[in-house]
Design an enzyme around this catalytic site. Structure first.
Site, PDB file in Angstrom:
ATOM      1  N   ARG A  81       5.204  -0.336  20.440  1.00  0.00           N
ATOM      2  CA  ARG A  81       6.327  -0.094  19.523  1.00  0.00           C
ATOM      3  C   ARG A  81       7.683  -0.097  20.227  1.00  0.00           C
ATOM      4  O   ARG A  81       8.635   0.508  19.725  1.00  0.00           O
ATOM      5  CB  ARG A  81       6.133   1.255  18.823  1.00  0.00           C
ATOM      6  CG  ARG A  81       5.003   1.293  17.809  1.00  0.00           C
ATOM      7  CD  ARG A  81       5.130   2.488  16.894  1.00  0.00           C
ATOM      8  NE  ARG A  81       3.978   2.647  16.028  1.00  0.00           N
ATOM      9  CZ  ARG A  81       3.820   2.006  14.871  1.00  0.00           C
ATOM     10  NH1 ARG A  81       4.739   1.176  14.444  1.00  0.00           N
ATOM     11  NH2 ARG A  81       2.735   2.200  14.139  1.00  0.00           N
ATOM     12  N   MET A 104      -2.667   6.528   4.652  1.00  0.00           N
ATOM     13  CA  MET A 104      -1.605   5.930   5.455  1.00  0.00           C
ATOM     14  C   MET A 104      -0.680   5.072   4.609  1.00  0.00           C
ATOM     15  O   MET A 104      -1.028   4.689   3.489  1.00  0.00           O
ATOM     16  CB  MET A 104      -2.218   5.074   6.538  1.00  0.00           C
ATOM     17  CG  MET A 104      -1.636   5.355   7.886  1.00  0.00           C
ATOM     18  SD  MET A 104      -2.389   4.333   9.118  1.00  0.00           S
ATOM     19  CE  MET A 104      -2.343   5.476  10.489  1.00  0.00           C
ATOM     20  N   GLY A 105       0.430   4.738   5.181  1.00  0.00           N
ATOM     21  CA  GLY A 105       1.391   3.896   4.469  1.00  0.00           C
ATOM     22  C   GLY A 105       2.809   4.260   4.846  1.00  0.00           C
ATOM     23  O   GLY A 105       3.765   3.721   4.303  1.00  0.00           O
ATOM     24  N   ARG A 106       2.945   5.184   5.762  1.00  0.00           N
ATOM     25  CA  ARG A 106       4.248   5.706   6.223  1.00  0.00           C
ATOM     26  C   ARG A 106       5.122   6.126   5.061  1.00  0.00           C
ATOM     27  O   ARG A 106       4.763   7.069   4.364  1.00  0.00           O
ATOM     28  CB  ARG A 106       4.948   4.678   7.105  1.00  0.00           C
ATOM     29  CG  ARG A 106       5.952   5.335   8.041  1.00  0.00           C
ATOM     30  CD  ARG A 106       6.891   4.339   8.636  1.00  0.00           C
ATOM     31  NE  ARG A 106       6.272   3.451   9.591  1.00  0.00           N
ATOM     32  CZ  ARG A 106       6.023   3.733  10.856  1.00  0.00           C
ATOM     33  NH1 ARG A 106       6.315   4.922  11.337  1.00  0.00           N
ATOM     34  NH2 ARG A 106       5.485   2.841  11.665  1.00  0.00           N
ATOM     35  N   LYS A 156     -18.970  20.002  -6.478  1.00  0.00           N
ATOM     36  CA  LYS A 156     -18.530  21.302  -5.951  1.00  0.00           C
ATOM     37  C   LYS A 156     -17.269  21.242  -5.106  1.00  0.00           C
ATOM     38  O   LYS A 156     -16.759  22.266  -4.687  1.00  0.00           O
ATOM     39  CB  LYS A 156     -19.665  21.944  -5.156  1.00  0.00           C
ATOM     40  CG  LYS A 156     -20.101  21.176  -3.933  1.00  0.00           C
ATOM     41  CD  LYS A 156     -21.159  21.963  -3.144  1.00  0.00           C
ATOM     42  CE  LYS A 156     -21.565  21.193  -1.905  1.00  0.00           C
ATOM     43  NZ  LYS A 156     -22.571  21.826  -1.122  1.00  0.00           N
ATOM     44  N   TYR A 157     -16.766  20.038  -4.801  1.00  0.00           N
ATOM     45  CA  TYR A 157     -15.579  19.964  -3.941  1.00  0.00           C
ATOM     46  C   TYR A 157     -14.423  19.209  -4.592  1.00  0.00           C
ATOM     47  O   TYR A 157     -14.646  18.219  -5.296  1.00  0.00           O
ATOM     48  CB  TYR A 157     -15.885  19.198  -2.645  1.00  0.00           C
ATOM     49  CG  TYR A 157     -16.814  19.887  -1.699  1.00  0.00           C
ATOM     50  CD1 TYR A 157     -16.577  21.212  -1.294  1.00  0.00           C
ATOM     51  CD2 TYR A 157     -17.911  19.212  -1.176  1.00  0.00           C
ATOM     52  CE1 TYR A 157     -17.444  21.820  -0.395  1.00  0.00           C
ATOM     53  CE2 TYR A 157     -18.766  19.815  -0.277  1.00  0.00           C
ATOM     54  CZ  TYR A 157     -18.530  21.130   0.106  1.00  0.00           C
ATOM     55  OH  TYR A 157     -19.377  21.736   0.984  1.00  0.00           O
ATOM     56  N   GLU A 181       0.984   9.414   2.781  1.00  0.00           N
ATOM     57  CA  GLU A 181       1.292   9.894   4.130  1.00  0.00           C
ATOM     58  C   GLU A 181       2.733  10.398   4.256  1.00  0.00           C
ATOM     59  O   GLU A 181       3.006  11.401   4.895  1.00  0.00           O
ATOM     60  CB  GLU A 181       1.065   8.732   5.102  1.00  0.00           C
ATOM     61  CG  GLU A 181       1.143   9.080   6.546  1.00  0.00           C
ATOM     62  CD  GLU A 181       0.967   7.860   7.437  1.00  0.00           C
ATOM     63  OE1 GLU A 181       1.496   6.776   7.130  1.00  0.00           O
ATOM     64  OE2 GLU A 181       0.293   7.988   8.464  1.00  0.00           O
ATOM     65  N   ASP A 196      10.375  -2.801  11.432  1.00  0.00           N
ATOM     66  CA  ASP A 196      11.048  -2.493  12.695  1.00  0.00           C
ATOM     67  C   ASP A 196      10.863  -3.627  13.708  1.00  0.00           C
ATOM     68  O   ASP A 196      11.800  -3.992  14.416  1.00  0.00           O
ATOM     69  CB  ASP A 196      10.498  -1.188  13.279  1.00  0.00           C
ATOM     70  CG  ASP A 196      10.948   0.032  12.468  1.00  0.00           C
ATOM     71  OD1 ASP A 196      12.065  -0.014  11.904  1.00  0.00           O
ATOM     72  OD2 ASP A 196      10.196   1.013  12.393  1.00  0.00           O
ATOM     73  N   TYR A 228      -6.425   4.979  10.232  1.00  0.00           N
ATOM     74  CA  TYR A 228      -6.929   4.152  11.332  1.00  0.00           C
ATOM     75  C   TYR A 228      -8.228   3.447  10.942  1.00  0.00           C
ATOM     76  O   TYR A 228      -8.547   2.390  11.480  1.00  0.00           O
ATOM     77  CB  TYR A 228      -7.105   5.036  12.574  1.00  0.00           C
ATOM     78  CG  TYR A 228      -5.783   5.678  12.969  1.00  0.00           C
ATOM     79  CD1 TYR A 228      -4.789   4.920  13.583  1.00  0.00           C
ATOM     80  CD2 TYR A 228      -5.497   7.001  12.647  1.00  0.00           C
ATOM     81  CE1 TYR A 228      -3.554   5.472  13.886  1.00  0.00           C
ATOM     82  CE2 TYR A 228      -4.267   7.560  12.952  1.00  0.00           C
ATOM     83  CZ  TYR A 228      -3.291   6.791  13.568  1.00  0.00           C
ATOM     84  OH  TYR A 228      -2.064   7.331  13.852  1.00  0.00           O
ATOM     85  N   GLY A 236       1.916  -1.086  14.443  1.00  0.00           N
ATOM     86  CA  GLY A 236       0.556  -0.664  14.098  1.00  0.00           C
ATOM     87  C   GLY A 236      -0.359  -1.857  13.829  1.00  0.00           C
ATOM     88  O   GLY A 236       0.088  -2.902  13.355  1.00  0.00           O
ATOM     89  N   LYS A 254       3.812  -8.461   9.062  1.00  0.00           N
ATOM     90  CA  LYS A 254       2.590  -7.665   9.217  1.00  0.00           C
ATOM     91  C   LYS A 254       2.835  -6.221   8.833  1.00  0.00           C
ATOM     92  O   LYS A 254       3.904  -5.702   9.111  1.00  0.00           O
ATOM     93  CB  LYS A 254       2.182  -7.724  10.697  1.00  0.00           C
ATOM     94  CG  LYS A 254       1.127  -6.743  11.090  1.00  0.00           C
ATOM     95  CD  LYS A 254       1.538  -5.829  12.248  1.00  0.00           C
ATOM     96  CE  LYS A 254       2.552  -4.784  11.888  1.00  0.00           C
ATOM     97  NZ  LYS A 254       2.743  -3.729  12.870  1.00  0.00           N
ATOM     98  N   THR A 255       1.987  -5.568   8.197  1.00  0.00           N
ATOM     99  CA  THR A 255       1.871  -4.113   8.096  1.00  0.00           C
ATOM    100  C   THR A 255       0.953  -3.746   6.935  1.00  0.00           C
ATOM    101  O   THR A 255       1.096  -4.277   5.829  1.00  0.00           O
ATOM    102  CB  THR A 255       3.211  -3.342   7.960  1.00  0.00           C
ATOM    103  OG1 THR A 255       2.909  -1.963   7.792  1.00  0.00           O
ATOM    104  CG2 THR A 255       4.099  -3.761   6.800  1.00  0.00           C
TER     105      THR A 255
END
Ligand code: FBP
Length: 559
Positions: free
Chosen positions: A146, A251-253, A243-244, A312, A177, A427, A82, A203-204
């Site tokens: 990948r 993300m973060g697997r 109101k919400y 995630e 990986d 993303y 990724g 990296k990640t």
């Protein structure tokens, strides 16, 4: 028509900082060897599988006055997995070190990830190409992929491609990986006397490739700051409209480092931590009850709004799902070659799966909405991981919390409104302009990767430590990839992989959340970090993540 934004123009001019041990130049380095290393688990199997690269020492670099230039070398680089902000700077640092050591040397970039080295798909970097990507986000300079490198045929092809290009070193920029790929390739090259070194770079955005030697993977800093900005904006919107409820999947697997860091930066009302769910053996029902309770208690004080952060990978940590998904993975690995299953319609597929699972797992599977069942049956990635980014846990939780609140309403335990919005941030943060931290860190990692090659090392991960100090005080060196490995089940078989670092529940970062979450649930202690700043006072532009700050402070106290 404009070709570049004003920020693009300014960022291209930024000169990343190097640790002082590297700033003296690539030709003025000395290497210091530490003691031999052991892997984290399953030593017998890892030792056997990595007979040539296992157990090497950790190394660090220092500047010397003795100058030693390099012979001409051709190096290849791969971006893998990724996207993470700063990847282009790793390549720029590598390129600059290579050219400083010998201007005749060449850097090749393999296109589209690890498949590029197998297919012989590459470009040669020119100064113009490198300069156009300095300090930019994304992996578009050569693309990513990948592909898992593990078969003899793949290694033979990679060897031929490298030999044809005169390549004597390959740098793989990737996560756990991808660096497992790097370790496998390094071992195979040594075993076959290929004369090709392999160095990895951590990296990640997930932040789960870390240990005593790797304080953080690159990209985590920028990605979490980007999500924190977005979440800060939503907090303010929620607090304005009142109101919400916003359910935000982050993300973060697997690990919840991203969620935890963003929570500390913004202080939302609910933050779920997958590792805690697993530790406390919380069922899905208990998670839903916990969330519904906070919604109801806030409603009781007139607050029908709030923000909930959902990791995630949550579903894989809920014990009943963890067991079911593990068995589902094995079942799917077998069904992969079953044409009756492959050609069946959706309902028949669900029935086939149900029939193959034990009764407990089948009951969990059956209890899920169709949408989640479909998402769980999607293809695994080439490394055997469930594609958690495609599982809409945020929607599942909204549905279930809403149902629970209806029950509570009937019982007179909830007297408010629950109107929810769902979001998924992932993303949005992976290709942002790297923060100053990531720009400096990545450039240093790339520069340092070449230093490791210069000293003849292979099967190492480029390591730059002491990261909460100013860049000049960072410590550059390398850590053997085998040191981080253990055996795990993937695609139904045990394989050597780099162990992911999960959130430590007794660590200093989680403790801050634990101590404050009740206050953050009820009182609105929101923080609005705003966008990443690249120019201005150091107190705004050069701040590290809370995770790095708290973890390094705790290490200092422990000494
Ligand atoms: P890496 O481990 O390769 O760095 O990937 C990180 C990640 O962004 C995860 O957080 C996410 O689950 C996954 O990639 C999404 O993958 P894809 O880009 O293939 O949709």
């Amino acid at each position: 028509m404009k070709e570049l934004s004003s920020l693009q123009i300014e960022r291209l001019k930024y000169q990343p900082k190097l640790p002082s041990s590297l700033a003296g130049g690539i030709n003025n380095l000395a290497m210091i060897e530490g003691s031999k290393t052991e892997c984290v688990k399953d030593a017998e199997q890892i030792k056997e599988l990595f007979a040539n690269t296992y157990g090497k020492p950790v190394v660090t670099f220092k500047t010397t006055s003795t100058k030693e230039a390099c012979e001409k070398r051709n190096i290849g680089v791969i971006l893998s997995g990724g996207q993470a902000p700063g990847g282009h700077n790793v390549i720029a640092g590598l390129y600059d070190a290579l050219k400083q050591s010998n201007p005749e040397s060449k850097l090749y970039g393999f296109l589209g990830g690890p498949s590029g080295i197998i297919e012989g798909d590459y470009i040669e970097f020119t100064p113009e190409k490198i300069d156009a990507y300095r300090n930019t986000g994304g992996f578009d300079i050569i693309g990513s992929g990948r592909t898992k490198l593990e078969t003899e045929e793949q290694f033979q092809k990679a060897l031929k491609v490298c030999k044809d290009l005169g390549i004597t070193g390959v740098v793989i920029i990737g996560g756990d990986d991808s660096n497992t790929n790097a370790a496998m390739l390094a071992e195979w090259f040594v075993k076959n006397n290929a004369g090709i070194q392999v160095i990895g770079c951590p990296k990640t955005i997930d932040g789960d490739l870390k240990n005593d030697q790797i304080e953080i993977s690159f990209g985590f800093d920028t990605a979490t700051k980007t999500y924190a900005e977005l979440i800060g904006n939503i907090l303010r919107d929620a607090n304005s409209a009142k109101k919400y409820w916003h359910f935000i999947k982050l993300m973060g697997r697997s690990a919840t480092h991203v969620g935890l860091e963003v929570a500390l930066q913004t202080q939302p009302n609910i933050t779920l931590i997958s590792e805690e769910v697993e530790e406390k053996k919380m069922s899905l029902k208990q998670i839903v009850d916990y969330m519904a309770d906070i919604v109801a208690r806030r409603a009781a004080i007139g607050k029908n709004f709030g923000i909930a952060l959902i990791p995630e990978g949550l579903i894989e940590f809920i014990p009943e799902f963890k067991a079911m998904i593990a068995n589902l993975n094995d079942t799917l690995a077998v069904l992969e070659n079953d044409s009756a299953y492959k050609n069946a319609d959706e309902n028949t597929k669900f029935e086939i799966i149900k029939g193959k699972l034990n009764s407990e797992d089948a009951a969990v599977f059956t209890s899920l909405p169709v949408m989640i069942k479909q998402q769980l049956l999607m293809d695994r990635d080439p490394h055997g991981n469930v594609q958690v980014s495609k599982i809409e846990t945020e929607k599942l939780l909204i549905e279930m919390v809403s149902a629970r609140l209806s029950e509570m309403k009937k019982a007179g335990e909830f007297n408010g409104k629950f109107s929810a919005q769902c979001h998924f941030f992932g993303y949005e943060g992976r290709c942002a302009f790297p923060s100053n931290f990531d720009a400096d860190y990545c450039y240093s990692l790339g520069y340092n990767a070449f230093a490791l090659m210069k000293f003849g090392l292979t099967g190492y991960l480029s390591s730059v430590k002491n990261l909460s100090a100013p860049a000049s005080e960072w410590v550059a060196g390398g850590v053997p990839l085998t040191m981080m490995m253990n055996m795990e089940k993937r695609h139904g078989q045990f394989k050597p992989v780099i162990k992911k670092a999960l959130v430590e529940l007794n660590g200093p970062v989680f403790k801050v959340l634990e101590e404050n979450r009740e206050k953050w649930a009820m009182e609105d202690k929101y923080i609005f970090p705003g966008s990443i700043q690249y120019f201005g006072p150091s107190s705004v532009c050069d701040i590290t993540t809370e995770t790095l700050r708290l973890e390094n402070a705790a290490k200092l106290t422990a000494v």
